[in-house]
Structure formats: C-alpha cells, structure tokens
Design a protein around this motif. Structure first.
Motif, PDB file in Angstrom:
ATOM      1  N   ILE A   1       0.864  -1.180   0.000  1.00  0.00           N
ATOM      2  CA  ILE A   1       0.000   0.000   0.000  1.00  0.00           C
ATOM      3  C   ILE A   1       0.906   1.237   0.000  1.00  0.00           C
ATOM      4  CG2 ILE A   1      -1.745   1.330   1.229  1.00  0.00           C
ATOM      5  CD1 ILE A   1      -2.703  -1.259   2.496  1.00  0.00           C
ATOM      6  N   ASP A   2       0.679   2.134  -0.963  1.00  0.00           N
ATOM      7  CA  ASP A   2       1.407   3.407  -1.043  1.00  0.00           C
ATOM      8  C   ASP A   2       0.395   4.544  -1.116  1.00  0.00           C
ATOM      9  OD1 ASP A   2       4.283   3.144  -1.052  1.00  0.00           O
ATOM     10  OD2 ASP A   2       4.053   2.018  -2.910  1.00  0.00           O
ATOM     11  N   THR A   3       0.640   5.606  -0.395  1.00  0.00           N
ATOM     12  CA  THR A   3      -0.249   6.761  -0.459  1.00  0.00           C
ATOM     13  C   THR A   3       0.558   8.039  -0.267  1.00  0.00           C
ATOM     14  OG1 THR A   3      -2.235   7.786   0.469  1.00  0.00           O
ATOM     15  CG2 THR A   3      -0.775   6.665   2.018  1.00  0.00           C
TER      16      THR A   3
ATOM     17  N   GLY B   1       3.003   7.700   2.984  1.00  0.00           N
ATOM     18  CA  GLY B   1       3.423   6.522   3.723  1.00  0.00           C
ATOM     19  C   GLY B   1       3.289   5.279   2.874  1.00  0.00           C
ATOM     20  N   SER B   2       3.881   4.197   3.359  1.00  0.00           N
ATOM     21  CA  SER B   2       3.805   2.919   2.656  1.00  0.00           C
ATOM     22  C   SER B   2       3.776   1.791   3.677  1.00  0.00           C
ATOM     23  CB  SER B   2       4.997   2.732   1.704  1.00  0.00           C
ATOM     24  OG  SER B   2       6.210   2.700   2.432  1.00  0.00           O
ATOM     25  N   LEU B   3       3.158   0.709   3.281  1.00  0.00           N
ATOM     26  CA  LEU B   3       3.081  -0.494   4.106  1.00  0.00           C
ATOM     27  C   LEU B   3       3.286  -1.691   3.185  1.00  0.00           C
ATOM     28  CD1 LEU B   3       2.399  -1.651   6.975  1.00  0.00           C
ATOM     29  CD2 LEU B   3       0.045  -1.879   6.159  1.00  0.00           C
ATOM     30  N   ARG B   4       4.288  -2.516   3.513  1.00  0.00           N
ATOM     31  CA  ARG B   4       4.590  -3.681   2.674  1.00  0.00           C
ATOM     32  C   ARG B   4       4.703  -4.918   3.550  1.00  0.00           C
ATOM     33  NH1 ARG B   4       8.429  -4.520  -2.403  1.00  0.00           N
ATOM     34  NH2 ARG B   4       8.732  -6.776  -2.272  1.00  0.00           N
ATOM     35  N   ARG B   5       3.957  -5.949   3.170  1.00  0.00           N
ATOM     36  CA  ARG B   5       3.989  -7.218   3.896  1.00  0.00           C
ATOM     37  C   ARG B   5       4.436  -8.322   2.926  1.00  0.00           C
ATOM     38  NH1 ARG B   5       1.408  -8.823   8.524  1.00  0.00           N
ATOM     39  NH2 ARG B   5       0.085  -6.964   8.471  1.00  0.00           N
ATOM     40  N   ASP B   6       5.482  -9.049   3.307  1.00  0.00           N
ATOM     41  CA  ASP B   6       6.024 -10.135   2.481  1.00  0.00           C
ATOM     42  C   ASP B   6       5.995 -11.445   3.257  1.00  0.00           C
ATOM     43  OD1 ASP B   6       7.290  -8.716   0.018  1.00  0.00           O
ATOM     44  OD2 ASP B   6       8.031  -7.564   1.721  1.00  0.00           O
TER      45      ASP B   6
ATOM     46  N   THR C   1       7.307  -4.031   6.475  1.00  0.00           N
ATOM     47  CA  THR C   1       8.059  -2.785   6.362  1.00  0.00           C
ATOM     48  C   THR C   1       7.082  -1.613   6.311  1.00  0.00           C
ATOM     49  OG1 THR C   1       9.800  -3.930   5.125  1.00  0.00           O
ATOM     50  CG2 THR C   1       9.815  -1.527   5.075  1.00  0.00           C
ATOM     51  N   THR C   2       7.268  -0.667   7.215  1.00  0.00           N
ATOM     52  CA  THR C   2       6.417   0.521   7.293  1.00  0.00           C
ATOM     53  C   THR C   2       7.266   1.754   7.024  1.00  0.00           C
ATOM     54  OG1 THR C   2       5.099  -0.573   9.006  1.00  0.00           O
ATOM     55  CG2 THR C   2       4.789   1.790   8.740  1.00  0.00           C
ATOM     56  N   GLY C   3       6.752   2.676   6.213  1.00  0.00           N
ATOM     57  CA  GLY C   3       7.491   3.884   5.898  1.00  0.00           C
ATOM     58  C   GLY C   3       6.617   5.124   5.951  1.00  0.00           C
ATOM     59  N   LEU C   4       7.166   6.216   6.453  1.00  0.00           N
ATOM     60  CA  LEU C   4       6.516   7.522   6.457  1.00  0.00           C
ATOM     61  C   LEU C   4       7.503   8.543   5.907  1.00  0.00           C
ATOM     62  CD1 LEU C   4       4.925   7.467  10.035  1.00  0.00           C
ATOM     63  CD2 LEU C   4       3.735   7.056   7.880  1.00  0.00           C
ATOM     64  N   PHE C   5       7.019   9.503   5.103  1.00  0.00           N
ATOM     65  CA  PHE C   5       7.942  10.465   4.526  1.00  0.00           C
ATOM     66  C   PHE C   5       7.274  11.829   4.370  1.00  0.00           C
ATOM     67  CE2 PHE C   5       5.763   8.601   0.907  1.00  0.00           C
ATOM     68  CZ  PHE C   5       5.468   9.705   0.104  1.00  0.00           C
TER      69      PHE C   5
END
Length: 327
Positions: A22-24, A40-45, A77-81
């Motif tokens: 998920i990217d937004t 932000g982004s959320l990636r599940r592998d 992996t969680t990301g905020l920018f």
C-alpha cells in the motif's frame, strides 16, 4: 544422484511467496514558495520455500517423493515520509526530505533432512527470533537554473534497504553444484549518497548531461565462500566442500564513486540516446573475507554503456538498444 540427460531422480524446489503493498501520498502548495508532499507505505512479504525429491526430474507431473527441506518467514516494512519543495529564489529551488522506515522480520523457520535417511541434519529444525530495525533517512537537494538552457543539481541523502525474502529464505543449488545459502539473520543495508550534475540543452531537440556521484554502504550484503569443511557441512549439508558452500552475509563497508555522461536527441517521432557510466568501487571492510578489502565490489561493473533509438509514430512503437557492461 544417478540422473542423466534422459531422466533420473532429481529435486524440485517450490518458492511460493506473496507481497501486499500500500502506497499513499498527499501534495499541497503552501503559499507561493512551498510545495509539501507527505505520505506513507506499508509492505507485507511472506515466503515459503520447500524441496521435494522426484523419481524423474524430467517429469514434474509424476508422483513426487518425500519432503527434503523447508524454509519460511515473513517481513513487515512501514514507511513515512515528508518533502518540501522550497523555492528560495527565482532560479534556485531546495528539496528537503525526511523518511522513516521500520522493518520487522518474523516467523523464521528452517528444516533440512538427510536425503537418504530423511532424518533432520544436526541443528535442524531451526527457528529464528523476530528482529526489528528502523532508520531515519534525510535528503537534501538544490536545483539551480543557471540560464534557460543550463540546470545544475546537487543532492545528498541516506537510504535503508531491508533484505528480501529470497535473501533470507531462498537456498538453491546451481547446475555446477554450488550451494547458494540464504541467511534468515541478515540485517538491512544502509547507504549514504551524494551527487552533483549538470544538464545543458543546446537546442530544443538536444540534451546533454554529466554527473559525479559517491555512495558509501554499510552492512553490505556479500556472498562468502565457507572454507572450513565442518562449518560448510553444518550450513550446507553433507554435499558441501570447502569451495561450493556460499552464504549470504552482512560483510561490512564499501564505497562506489564515478561519473556518468548522457546525450539525447529528438526529431519528430525519432528519439536517439546514449549514456556511459564509469564506477570505481572498493570494499573497505569485510570480516568474512579480509583479502577482499581494497578490491572492487563483485557484481558492480567498472564500465556500463547504452545506446539506442526509439520510433513512436503509429500504433506500435519500436525501440532498438545496444548495451555494454564491463567486468
């Protein structure tokens, strides 16, 4: 194994994996000088690798033999920018960015059986503790429009790269018998990078560019050869020798620096382009292979070049490209 080109027993490796992403992002102008972007982004592998024996390697549809090995695990992996494009002056723009990443590896598991007795090899099955790492990565850039035809760019930033599921869980054997061993205990790589570049447009149809860059890497992923027989067989099985067991590890530090030049020309539906990159890379620290210190990075060619032409008129565009990669 008794296998020949016409058939015989073999081994089938299945590597099912899933990725959910998920990217937004949201962008808003703040007055006349600022353009703010946040997101932000959320990636599940998840990966699940398992090997089965096969009575005939040429026929994957026949009844398969017993289970031989398994490896599985997951990562989140969680990301905020946030980034601000700040117009400092008529011809000068700053880009100020900050990114936060959090990585968590979970459910690590490995099993490996003796292919003859089907008894777990010593040390198996293995479970791996969940691990978490995070990084704050800033980025600063300046763009100067020196004149209508010339643009100068300067950038500095850091980045964070988590190991992939295959890095941690995908072990495979090459046709020459080399065992490429994954490592569920890998740490993320980090990088500091800087570059300066210039772009010049002599005409509306032509563009020339050149840039200098430098990258400094830590926790570099490195494929080491396990040269102690007892360790090689403990890691890679009884078929391992002092030369065919290669494990992925975090080696230490390295740097790469170089120059890139490019040219492009467009005329109607035709676009021609060419670019070349020279890279000077060096291993600075490697506890697993001290002899590699001072040598070039494996897998990073010293010279790379591309040239091509694209035709875009009509319903079917066409492209022809020639590529060169040195040693």
């Amino acid at each position: 194994t008794g296998a020949t080109l016409t058939g015989g027993p073999g081994r089938l490796t299945n590597t099912p994996n899933t990725t959910q992403l998920i990217d937004t992002q949201w962008t808003k102008a703040l007055g006349e000088s600022h353009l703010l972007t946040v997101g932000g982004s959320l990636r599940r592998d998840r990966a699940h690798v398992f090997d089965l024996s096969m009575p005939d390697w040429r026929n994957v549809d026949v009844t398969r033999g017993p289970f031989l090995a398994e490896s599985r695990g997951g990562a989140l992996t969680t990301g905020l920018f946030a980034q601000d494009q700040w117009r400092l002056a008529e011809a000068l723009t700053a880009h100020l960015g900050l990114r936060w990443d959090r990585w968590r590896a979970t459910d690590g598991y490995a099993q490996d059986l003796n292919p003859t007795t089907l008894v777990p090899r010593p040390g198996f099955p293995r479970t791996f503790a969940d691990r978490t790492d995070s990084a704050l990565s800033p980025k600063v850039g300046l763009v100067w429009q020196a004149d209508p035809r010339t643009t100068v760019r300067v950038n500095y930033g850091t980045a964070f790269r988590a190991p992939t599921m295959f890095d941690m869980h995908r072990t495979f054997v090459s046709t020459l018998g080399t065992i490429f061993l994954a490592n569920p205990e890998l740490n993320p790589e980090t990088i500091r990078s800087a570059d300066v570049g210039i772009e010049f447009r002599p005409t509306e149809r032509a563009r020339l560019g050149a840039s200098l860059f430098r990258n400094d890497l830590r926790d570099l992923l490195y494929r080491r050869t396990v040269t102690v027989l007892s360790e090689a067989q403990a890691l890679c099985g009884s078929a391992a020798t002092t030369s065919n067991c290669r494990q992925l590890v975090n080696a230490g530090r390295a740097r790469s620096q170089g120059v890139e030049v490019e040219a492009e020309y467009t005329h109607g539906a035709w676009n021609t382009f060419a670019n070349a990159t020279y890279v000077d890379s060096e291993v600075l620290e490697n506890a697993f292979a001290p002899a590699s210190v001072g040598k070039r990075l494996i897998g990073v060619p010293q010279w790379v070049a591309n040239a091509g032409v694209t035709y875009t008129e009509g319903t079917v565009p066409a492209t022809a490209v020639a590529r060169y990669a040195g040693k």
